[in-house]
Scaffold this active site. Structure first.
Site: not given
Ligand code: FE
Ligand code: ZN
Length: 255
Positions: A56, A133
């Protein structure tokens, strides 16, 4: 035919990973948290970086892309839905895509929630997944961009993988996650045993990551919002697991 994985602590609590396809020698860095630490690890291993696989757009995941690309001229693969935000992106990937690292292959899953475009990489044949994450040991990413329902569905994809597959997450958050987890799942013996084990590992300065899919299914409260004990503890017996998940996430944010 297999991959070799090297785990490197980066920044304050990130994990970087180097993955080598042993047949061809191709090497991917999972995200680019700290180019200096990654270059040192490459040098120690005697490996040449050929790819970056981004999960990301956050700075502690893609912030080192350009420095590494300049040094290694590596190919950068990242989330299609965050194409604009991933520095140096060459190949955009999303749900159902299979990416190649030399002779090794990773299946890509969309896991929106922490960010809207977040993706994870599942090296199915190797029983290893790089989950960024999205899921942590005993935790999950904060919902910065997505909804609880999106994150719930993202986590369900990971929970459906084989028991023994290993989840390589991007942060060492396990101890804090364990302290919270026991407040919503106090009767879970597997959880209390794991919390003790995590304390022991951290006291020795050792990583608590990776963990297995089976371990997370048994002890991660964010995968257990359909568990009667968890539901009773948060006062939501027989509620929709997505609503229970949302409540647990809200409590963790304030913990
Ligand atoms: Fe992170
Ligand atoms: Zn993150």
């Amino acid at each position: 035919m297999a991959i070799e994985i090297r785990q490197l602590p980066c920044l304050s609590d990130n994990y970087g990973y180097l993955v080598q396809d042993q047949e061809t020698g191709a090497v991917a860095s999972i995200d680019s948290p700290d180019p200096h630490a990654i270059n040192t690890a490459l040098q120690d291993a005697g490996w040449r970086l050929t790819h970056i696989l981004n999960t990301h757009h956050h700075f502690d995941h893609a912030g080192g892309n350009l420095a590494l690309k300049e040094k290694w001229n590596c190919k950068i693969i990242g989330p299609r839905a965050e194409s604009e935000e991933i520095p140096g992106l060459d190949i955009a990937a999303g749900e159902g895509d299979v990416i190649s690292l030399g002779a090794s292959k990773a299946k890509v899953y969309d896991t929106p929630g922490h960010t809207l475009g977040h993706i994870v990489y599942h090296f199915e044949a190797d029983g290893a997944a790089f989950v960024g994450d999205t899921i942590f040991a005993l935790g999950c990413g904060r919902l910065f961009e997505g909804t609880p329902a999106q994150m719930y569905n993202s986590l369900a994809k990971i929970a459906a993988w084989p028991d023994n597959d290993l989840l390589y997450c991007a942060h060492e958050y396990s101890q804090a996650n364990a302290r919270f987890a026991v407040t919503v799942d106090p009767q879970n013996n597997a959880l209390s045993a794991r919390a003790e084990e995590i304390d022991l590992l951290r006291r020795r300065g050792q990583p608590t990551v990776p963990s297995s899919v089976a371990q997370e299914r048994a002890t991660n409260p964010f995968l257990r919002s359909n568990d009667p004990g968890v539901q009773a503890t948060v006062g939501m017996s027989h509620a929709d697991p997505i609503d229970v998940f949302a409540e647990i996430r809200k409590r963790k944010d304030k913990f």
